[in-house]
Design a protein around this motif. Sequence first.
Motif, PDB file in Angstrom:
ATOM      1  N   TRP A   1      -3.884   7.920  -1.197  1.00  0.00           N
ATOM      2  CA  TRP A   1      -2.896   8.170  -2.678  1.00  0.00           C
ATOM      3  C   TRP A   1      -3.093   6.757  -3.472  1.00  0.00           C
ATOM      4  O   TRP A   1      -2.521   7.002  -4.686  1.00  0.00           O
ATOM      5  CB  TRP A   1      -1.683   8.602  -2.322  1.00  0.00           C
ATOM      6  CG  TRP A   1      -1.693   9.784  -1.233  1.00  0.00           C
ATOM      7  CD1 TRP A   1      -2.753  10.619  -1.199  1.00  0.00           C
ATOM      8  CD2 TRP A   1      -0.655  10.257  -0.421  1.00  0.00           C
ATOM      9  NE1 TRP A   1      -2.366  11.658  -0.304  1.00  0.00           N
ATOM     10  CE2 TRP A   1      -0.945  11.268  -0.020  1.00  0.00           C
ATOM     11  CE3 TRP A   1       0.463   9.747  -0.192  1.00  0.00           C
ATOM     12  CZ2 TRP A   1      -0.403  11.958   1.023  1.00  0.00           C
ATOM     13  CZ3 TRP A   1       1.373  10.341   0.844  1.00  0.00           C
ATOM     14  CH2 TRP A   1       0.793  11.449   1.321  1.00  0.00           C
ATOM     15  N   ALA A   2      -3.232   5.762  -3.203  1.00  0.00           N
ATOM     16  CA  ALA A   2      -2.972   4.545  -3.810  1.00  0.00           C
ATOM     17  C   ALA A   2      -3.657   4.462  -5.397  1.00  0.00           C
ATOM     18  O   ALA A   2      -4.876   4.324  -4.985  1.00  0.00           O
ATOM     19  CB  ALA A   2      -3.212   3.092  -3.163  1.00  0.00           C
ATOM     20  N   LEU A   3      -3.118   4.161  -6.404  1.00  0.00           N
ATOM     21  CA  LEU A   3      -3.636   3.980  -7.580  1.00  0.00           C
ATOM     22  C   LEU A   3      -3.055   2.979  -8.166  1.00  0.00           C
ATOM     23  O   LEU A   3      -1.825   2.439  -8.221  1.00  0.00           O
ATOM     24  CB  LEU A   3      -3.424   5.453  -8.488  1.00  0.00           C
ATOM     25  CG  LEU A   3      -4.039   6.671  -7.930  1.00  0.00           C
ATOM     26  CD1 LEU A   3      -3.312   7.610  -8.682  1.00  0.00           C
ATOM     27  CD2 LEU A   3      -5.504   6.536  -7.802  1.00  0.00           C
ATOM     28  N   ASP A   4      -3.955   2.204  -9.090  1.00  0.00           N
ATOM     29  CA  ASP A   4      -3.307   0.987  -9.963  1.00  0.00           C
ATOM     30  C   ASP A   4      -2.614   1.634 -11.209  1.00  0.00           C
ATOM     31  O   ASP A   4      -2.484   2.715 -11.388  1.00  0.00           O
ATOM     32  CB  ASP A   4      -4.234   0.172 -10.403  1.00  0.00           C
ATOM     33  CG  ASP A   4      -5.492   0.610 -11.088  1.00  0.00           C
ATOM     34  OD1 ASP A   4      -5.474   1.874 -11.713  1.00  0.00           O
ATOM     35  OD2 ASP A   4      -6.516  -0.083 -11.091  1.00  0.00           O
TER      36      ASP A   4
ATOM     37  N   PHE B   1      -8.461   1.792  -2.939  1.00  0.00           N
ATOM     38  CA  PHE B   1      -9.249   1.694  -1.393  1.00  0.00           C
ATOM     39  C   PHE B   1     -10.205   2.668  -1.764  1.00  0.00           C
ATOM     40  O   PHE B   1      -9.977   3.725  -1.988  1.00  0.00           O
ATOM     41  CB  PHE B   1      -8.360   2.007  -0.481  1.00  0.00           C
ATOM     42  CG  PHE B   1      -7.225   0.823  -0.431  1.00  0.00           C
ATOM     43  CD1 PHE B   1      -7.564  -0.408   0.338  1.00  0.00           C
ATOM     44  CD2 PHE B   1      -5.977   1.124  -0.840  1.00  0.00           C
ATOM     45  CE1 PHE B   1      -6.315  -1.506   0.053  1.00  0.00           C
ATOM     46  CE2 PHE B   1      -5.119   0.061  -0.831  1.00  0.00           C
ATOM     47  CZ  PHE B   1      -5.259  -0.997  -0.270  1.00  0.00           C
ATOM     48  N   PRO B   2     -11.462   2.443  -0.881  1.00  0.00           N
ATOM     49  CA  PRO B   2     -12.612   3.467  -0.728  1.00  0.00           C
ATOM     50  C   PRO B   2     -12.023   4.386   0.308  1.00  0.00           C
ATOM     51  O   PRO B   2     -11.331   4.137   1.182  1.00  0.00           O
ATOM     52  CB  PRO B   2     -13.517   2.970  -0.266  1.00  0.00           C
ATOM     53  CG  PRO B   2     -12.978   1.704   0.373  1.00  0.00           C
ATOM     54  CD  PRO B   2     -11.884   1.092  -0.480  1.00  0.00           C
TER      55      PRO B   2
ATOM     56  N   PHE C   1      -5.190  14.017  -1.976  1.00  0.00           N
ATOM     57  CA  PHE C   1      -4.001  14.075  -3.040  1.00  0.00           C
ATOM     58  C   PHE C   1      -3.316  15.651  -2.767  1.00  0.00           C
ATOM     59  O   PHE C   1      -2.359  16.088  -2.740  1.00  0.00           O
ATOM     60  CB  PHE C   1      -4.481  14.112  -4.351  1.00  0.00           C
ATOM     61  CG  PHE C   1      -4.595  12.774  -4.698  1.00  0.00           C
ATOM     62  CD1 PHE C   1      -3.277  12.009  -4.879  1.00  0.00           C
ATOM     63  CD2 PHE C   1      -5.633  12.160  -5.323  1.00  0.00           C
ATOM     64  CE1 PHE C   1      -3.094  10.685  -5.215  1.00  0.00           C
ATOM     65  CE2 PHE C   1      -5.565  10.781  -5.757  1.00  0.00           C
ATOM     66  CZ  PHE C   1      -4.464  10.263  -5.651  1.00  0.00           C
ATOM     67  N   ARG C   2      -4.225  16.591  -2.433  1.00  0.00           N
ATOM     68  CA  ARG C   2      -3.876  18.057  -2.260  1.00  0.00           C
ATOM     69  C   ARG C   2      -2.991  18.124  -1.068  1.00  0.00           C
ATOM     70  O   ARG C   2      -2.147  18.914  -0.810  1.00  0.00           O
ATOM     71  CB  ARG C   2      -5.006  18.925  -2.293  1.00  0.00           C
ATOM     72  CG  ARG C   2      -5.889  19.133  -3.465  1.00  0.00           C
ATOM     73  CD  ARG C   2      -6.728  20.232  -3.492  1.00  0.00           C
ATOM     74  NE  ARG C   2      -7.724  20.247  -4.619  1.00  0.00           N
ATOM     75  CZ  ARG C   2      -8.592  21.368  -5.006  1.00  0.00           C
ATOM     76  NH1 ARG C   2      -8.829  22.180  -4.029  1.00  0.00           N
ATOM     77  NH2 ARG C   2      -9.073  21.209  -6.138  1.00  0.00           N
TER      78      ARG C   2
ATOM     79  N   VAL D   1       0.880  -1.190  -0.056  1.00  0.00           N
ATOM     80  CA  VAL D   1      -0.072  -0.126  -0.017  1.00  0.00           C
ATOM     81  C   VAL D   1       0.696   1.234   0.040  1.00  0.00           C
ATOM     82  O   VAL D   1       0.640   2.164  -0.840  1.00  0.00           O
ATOM     83  CB  VAL D   1      -0.904  -0.114   1.304  1.00  0.00           C
ATOM     84  CG1 VAL D   1      -1.725   1.303   1.468  1.00  0.00           C
ATOM     85  CG2 VAL D   1      -1.966  -1.120   1.129  1.00  0.00           C
ATOM     86  N   SER D   2       1.866   1.366   0.814  1.00  0.00           N
ATOM     87  CA  SER D   2       2.964   2.344   0.892  1.00  0.00           C
ATOM     88  C   SER D   2       3.433   2.592  -0.619  1.00  0.00           C
ATOM     89  O   SER D   2       3.525   3.846  -0.939  1.00  0.00           O
ATOM     90  CB  SER D   2       3.963   2.363   1.916  1.00  0.00           C
ATOM     91  OG  SER D   2       3.355   1.958   2.995  1.00  0.00           O
ATOM     92  N   LEU D   3       3.989   1.749  -1.331  1.00  0.00           N
ATOM     93  CA  LEU D   3       4.618   2.006  -2.702  1.00  0.00           C
ATOM     94  C   LEU D   3       3.316   2.355  -3.555  1.00  0.00           C
ATOM     95  O   LEU D   3       3.623   3.202  -4.334  1.00  0.00           O
ATOM     96  CB  LEU D   3       4.957   0.585  -2.967  1.00  0.00           C
ATOM     97  CG  LEU D   3       5.714   0.451  -4.217  1.00  0.00           C
ATOM     98  CD1 LEU D   3       6.814   1.680  -4.695  1.00  0.00           C
ATOM     99  CD2 LEU D   3       6.039  -0.824  -4.784  1.00  0.00           C
TER     100      LEU D   3
END
Length: 627
Positions: free
Chosen positions: A572-575, A582-583, A596-597, A403-405
């Motif tokens: 922040w996690a995106l594929d 994640f919601p 994100f801001r 998740v951190s990456l």
Amino acid sequence: MISGEARELAQPLLSPLYYVERALSPYTEVEAAKGSNIASSVEELLQRNLSVLILADIGKLVSGSLESIESWVKRGGTLVRFAGPRLEKNGDRLLPAALRRGGRTLGGSLSWSTPQRLSPFENSSPFYGLKPPADVTVRRQVLTDPAAVRQAKVWARLKDGTPLVSAARRGDGWIVLFHITANSDWSSLPMSGLFVEMLRRITERSVTTPGAAKAAGRAQAPGDAAAQQTGLLAPREVLDGFGRLIAPSPAVAPIEAGKIDEAKPGPTRPPGYYGSASSARALNIIRARSVLEPLSPPSGRSRQIGYSELEAVQLKPMLLAAAFLLFLADMIIMLVFSAGGRLVSMIRRGAAATAPALLVLAIMAQSAGAQQSGTTTDAQALEATLSTRLAFVVTGDAEIDRVSLAGLSGLSRVLKARTAIEPAEPVGINVETDELAFYPLLYWPVRENANPLAEKTLAKIDAYMKQGGMIVFDTRDYQRTLPGGVGAQGPGATALSRLIGDLDIPPLEPVPENHVLTKAFYLLRNFPGRWDGGALWVEATPASEADKSARSRRTDGVSSLLITSNDFAAAWALDDRNRALFPVVPGGDIQREMAFRVGVNIVMYALTGNYKADQVHVPALLERLGQ
């Protein structure tokens, strides 16, 4: 001398140890810590035969350093500490008496009191006989806890009776505390001649103390009667081969006070003065029972010569002859090669055949040596230096690290799209083995079962933050905190306290309304992540202008520590297709945009410092607020 702040090379007049070094250097040898790692500096300095160890604004020492210094003091060392914002918040047992939390400000805009002058020194004080100047005042100080005030002796007081310098015996040594800073932030004392005399009297009371616990001898203060019998007398001035008094070298050993009359001069104990300036004792070559006898005539073949100056040896003729011979050899070799011949042709063909093989072997050996010498680490350091990268701390939990990456990768894409920052791919680091200085920002997710960090690792993290690095600790547990009450804590907060409990951290507060984080790039009022509601904690804004100036010089006004429970990385996690993994609760996509801001503002804050706090940006900010 060791300071809790980074050493100010560009502005030495503002350094915490500048006035101490200038006061002591004419009278004694001064050694300052060369690095910012306090634990390694303590270990290095205690290996030497110190008389006094000075700590400036170091609030809480890690246990290994604390025990080493305490053992050294009990064997006769003198520890001198100066107060400051860090000691005002955190203290340890290496103090004359326990301190009250928070300091005392005199003469501020909201204070009825005025800056205090010094009271005359009492007869029992080592400073007795010195006259406090009328222009020396104290604007701020730390106070001793009234319940523990009897544990310490007060060597200097202010006019209102509060202590300025306190001291206490620990074993055979002393612990001395100046209740002000070592520079001019809290008082004008460091800029006066009285400061020089006070430090000089403290050093004259001290005695050289070996750093190893098994060292022989027990050091005592020169003023103590017992020291005259069993103490160590440090070398002060010794005679060289020409009969001149010079400063002793590090190889000169101290002498036991009770044995100086029987001691024989030698290479490690040359004749001269030993002890403090006020009670120095002489080690003489000639004693009362010494008998001077003429030298007996030399036996065997000998001759008598007088002192004469050696004549300089002229090397010019020999060097010219060597150059001429080399010139002749070069000419002969050129003639042989130009004349040709069968032998020369064979030599040339053999050299031409073996040269490629030798070249291949050399390349293979060099490649193998490079792999064994660890150039991979150098390559990683070069990559981290040539491009800005966000980094996260590897916790050992595969899911948390994944998740951190993903979170830092998503934030890096947003930074590329919206700002001038073009970060490379984020990396995971091991805080125990990897170098931290390459990364301006570390994201540290806290595991619930996190174990306490080693002392060496804590010292490494402390040095990283004090040299301008920023760490974002994310406990990720806001949804599991108990409702009701500001002080409610989840399991992540307990794990964080266990993880960095011995770290010397500054005072913290929730992000104020006018903090730079609220306007570093976007205008923000709160700082959500996957969860919304947890506070974002930063370094507390110093109360005085002097402390604000010191913090700005050290880290450009940037908080070295951020703590949240809102789980930033999950928001922040995106594929690979920029879809959220994640919601976010409860605000949905709007809350994710605000997360994100928040990430953009944190990165801008870490890279640009207090740039947005300048008054030149006020018109633009007011215009945006009006929109």
